[in-house]
Each structure stands twice: as structure tokens, then as C-alpha cells.
Design an enzyme around this catalytic site. Structure first.
Site, PDB file in Angstrom:
ATOM      1  N   GLU A   1     -10.641  61.577  14.090  1.00 58.78           N
ATOM      2  CA  GLU A   1     -11.890  61.080  14.333  1.00 58.78           C
ATOM      3  C   GLU A   1     -13.093  62.159  14.008  1.00 58.78           C
ATOM      4  O   GLU A   1     -12.914  63.157  14.320  1.00 58.78           O
ATOM      5  CB  GLU A   1     -12.207  60.719  15.831  1.00 58.78           C
ATOM      6  CG  GLU A   1     -13.784  60.097  15.992  1.00 58.78           C
ATOM      7  CD  GLU A   1     -13.930  59.879  17.536  1.00 58.78           C
ATOM      8  OE1 GLU A   1     -13.222  60.326  18.413  1.00 58.78           O
ATOM      9  OE2 GLU A   1     -14.756  58.926  17.723  1.00 58.78           O
TER      10      GLU A   1
ATOM     11  N   LYS B   1     -16.107  51.572  14.721  1.00 63.48           N
ATOM     12  CA  LYS B   1     -15.674  51.752  15.958  1.00 63.48           C
ATOM     13  C   LYS B   1     -16.525  50.351  16.848  1.00 63.48           C
ATOM     14  O   LYS B   1     -17.734  50.431  16.893  1.00 63.48           O
ATOM     15  CB  LYS B   1     -16.088  53.103  16.630  1.00 63.48           C
ATOM     16  CG  LYS B   1     -15.548  53.229  17.869  1.00 63.48           C
ATOM     17  CD  LYS B   1     -16.054  54.936  18.351  1.00 63.48           C
ATOM     18  CE  LYS B   1     -15.416  55.424  19.397  1.00 63.48           C
ATOM     19  NZ  LYS B   1     -15.419  56.915  19.611  1.00 63.48           N
TER      20      LYS B   1
ATOM     21  N   CYS C   1     -10.500  56.109  19.013  1.00 66.90           N
ATOM     22  CA  CYS C   1     -10.610  56.975  20.179  1.00 66.90           C
ATOM     23  C   CYS C   1     -10.557  55.937  21.418  1.00 66.90           C
ATOM     24  O   CYS C   1      -9.575  55.776  21.876  1.00 66.90           O
ATOM     25  CB  CYS C   1     -11.514  57.992  20.068  1.00 66.90           C
ATOM     26  SG  CYS C   1     -11.459  59.522  20.850  1.00 66.90           S
TER      27      CYS C   1
HETATM   28  N1  LIG Z   1     -14.481  60.089  20.879  1.00 71.70           N
HETATM   29  C1  LIG Z   1     -14.209  59.271  22.052  1.00 71.70           C
HETATM   30  O1  LIG Z   1     -14.275  58.063  21.938  1.00 71.70           O
HETATM   31  C2  LIG Z   1     -13.542  60.119  23.045  1.00 71.70           C
HETATM   32  C3  LIG Z   1     -13.095  58.960  23.985  1.00 71.70           C
HETATM   33  C4  LIG Z   1     -12.584  59.874  25.517  1.00 71.70           C
HETATM   34  O2  LIG Z   1     -12.664  60.977  25.434  1.00 71.70           O
HETATM   35  C5  LIG Z   1     -12.189  59.050  26.486  1.00 71.70           C
HETATM   36  O3  LIG Z   1     -12.086  59.494  27.676  1.00 71.70           O
HETATM   37  O4  LIG Z   1     -12.153  57.542  26.415  1.00 71.70           O
END
Ligand SMILES: NC(=O)CCC(=O)C(=O)O
Length: 298
Positions: free
Chosen positions: A49, A128, A170
Site C-alpha cells: 500500500e 479503497k 489494508c
Molecule cells: N492503511 C491501513 O488501512 C491501516 C489499517 C490498520 O492498521 C488497521 O489496524 O486496520
């Protein structure tokens, strides 16, 4: 007997690269490491990412690129052209992590993942859908929605000669619905470029990967940037692959490196035969989230 889901074995590589403030250097680093993975035989290669920029809402406008109309010009999106060229040089499918995207038409920013074929053609764009907005007092506050807007499509990509993968970014790992839709639509793997952090990563990163794997009896791959303690956001690292039985079959620590795993459709079939949850679901009792009005990236 060949599996219907993954037609032949596939070597996967997750490139856990460091991403700093110098965009051209980030693109160059991605190239070097993707080519190294391809030399090692990987045919599906994933980068993290926000691989072309530091991760933080303060950076997104400065690093954002414009992707539409597609293909964009080289000036509008150097990262698009770098990824397309790298995929071609590597002769591999490339899930190009994600980059900050700016849409002049809507004046909105997105966190966007681009996937390319071995001939360098764009196969899919995933914006996203679930933005990372969390507040754990005294530990971490992060609000992607201060700058970013959410995408609104599920992304499933057909890799010719192999099968289908689901792509999300993520925080989206926390949403079982997305994973279940992709798996029930026939994906053999769920691929998440991601950047968990040192607060949530230790407890949730591997747990969530294994959960999505065991729920859906598919491979799950998470690809993080390497940790940089001088950056404002401390990535957890620990890129990993969980198999359809939720075993972690490959993992790295927080430093730069490449994680490899052999994906095999027969392993999925074996796990599904032994524990046949795919036959035991009761859609007469509860709804099937993979049916109904779902919006897909085409
Ligand atoms: N970049 C993200 O979306 C981080 C996601 C994350 O750390 C989480 O705990 O969920």
C-alpha cells in the site's frame, strides 16, 4: 486432477519494500525488487500500500496522480507507466500496491491499487472502499477520510491461465463480507497490499489474515512496506501468506525483503473436501452476501 479454482501452481512474491519521500526512488526500488522476485520465478508479484509515497494524509495530495482517462499520460501518472513497464519486464502479474489518486472530474482523492498483466496491460483498478479512520487514545489516530474519498466497487481480477484473485487494501481485511464475496465468486486468493501499524499490527494482522483464510478456505496474502522508524507512520511489516487451512506458510519480519509462497489449487480442494463448509452453508436460514446487488470493478 487440476483444481477449478487455481488451474496450475503459481509462485507468489510479496515485496516488502521501504517507501520514502523520494517518489522516483520509490519507483526504482519497486522495479529492482519486482525484477528480483521475477528472477526467482514469481508469476504473481505484490508491492505494498502507498508504495510511491510516505503513508499519511499530509502526503496524499502532493503524491497523488491522475489515472483517468486510461491510460493516463506519463506526466499525469508516472507510477502507472512504471508499473506497466515493470510488469512487462518481469513477465508477471503485478498487483501494484496502491498510490494516492486524484480525480480532477470530481476533485476527490482515492487510495488506489492498479493490477497489470505480464504484457503490461492494466487489468483492474481498486479504489479503497473502507477508509482507515481509527482513534485509539494515546496510541494512534488516523483519518484517511480527512483527505480521501472511498471507492465503491468490489474488485475481482481474472489472471488468465490461473484463476481469479480478489484485491482489497489494508483496513479492508477487517471486513469479512468483502472477502466472502470474492471467495464465493471463485477466487483462489485474496490479496491485500497493506500497512498496518505497530499498535494494531501485533494483535490483528496475522489474526485477520488467518481468519479470512479459514472463513473462506482460500490463500490470503498481505504485503506491507518495511518499517521506517524515522517516518511519521510506523508500518508493522510482517508481510505474510496464509494457506486455505489458515496456516502461515511464509512470513518476514519488519525489514525489507521478499516473501515467496507456492500456491496450489489442489491444497484448496483438499481443505474444502476435509471440512466442507462450502456444502454446509444454510442460505435458507441466512442470506448469501455474495448474491444480490453487488457493484464490481469491470
Ligand atoms: N492503511 C491501513 O488501512 C491501516 C489499517 C490498520 O492498521 C488497521 O489496524 O486496520
Amino acid at each position: 486432477m487440476a483444481s477449478d479454482l487455481l488451474k496450475k501452481p503459481l509462485k507468489l512474491a510479496l515485496v516488502q519494500m521501504a517507501a520514502g519521500a523520494d517518489k522516483p526512488a520509490n519507483l526504482q526500488r519497486a522495479r529492482t525488487q519486482v525484477l528480483e522476485a521475477s528472477k526467482a520465478g514469481a508469476k504473481l508479484i505484490v508491492i505494498p500500500e502507498c508504495f510511491n509515497s510516505p503513508y499519511g494524509t499530509q502526503y496524499f495530495p502532493k503524491y497523488a496522480e491522475t489515472l483517468l482517462p486510461s491510460p493516463p499520460s506519463r506526466e499525469d501518472s508516472p507510477s502507472f507507466h512504471a508499473l506497466s513497464t515493470i510488469a512487462k519486464e518481469a513477465n508477471a502479474f503485478l498487483v501494484g500496491g496502491s498510490i494516492p489518486e486524484y480525480s480532477p472530474a470530481t476533485k476527490k482523492y482515492f487510495n488506489t491499487s492498479l493490477t497489470f498483466s505480464p504484457s503490461g496491460d492494466l487489468l483492474a483498478t481498486h479504489r479503497k472502499v473502507h477508509l482507515f479512520d481509527i482513534n485509539i487514545p494515546g496510541k494512534i489516530t488516523f483519518k484517511e477520510s480527512e483527505v480521501l474519498s472511498p471507492g465503491n466497487k468490489v474488485t475481482i481480477v481474472d489472471l488468465p491461465e490461473y484463476g481469479k484473485i480478489g484485491i482489497a487494501i489494508c483496513y479492508e481485511l477487517r471486513f469479512p463480507e468483502l472477502a466472502m464475496i470474492a471467495a464465493r465468486k471463485g477466487c483462489f486468493a485474496l490479496i491485500y497490499p497493506g500497512a498496518f501499524n505497530t499498535t494494531t499490527g501485533p494483535l490483528h494482522w496475522e489474526l485477520l489474515a488467518r481468519a479470512r483464510a479459514v472463513d473462506n478456505q482460500v490463500y490470503v496474502a498481505l504485503c506491507s512496506p518495511a518499517r521506517d522508524m524515522d517516518a511519521s507512520y510506523h508500518a508493522w511489516g510482517h508481510s505474510l501468506v496464509a494457506d486455505p487451512n489458515a496456516e502461515v506458510i511464509a512470513e518476514i519480519d519488519e525489514k525489507e525483503g521478499i516473501v515467496y509462497a507456492e500456491l496450489n489449487g489442489e491444497r484448496i480442494d483438499e481443505i474444502r473436501k476435509g471440512i466442507p463448509i462450502y456444502k454446509h452453508r444454510r442460505f435458507d436460514v441466512y442470506p448469501d452476501v455474495s448474491e444480490g446487488d453487488i457493484k464490481y470493478e469491470e
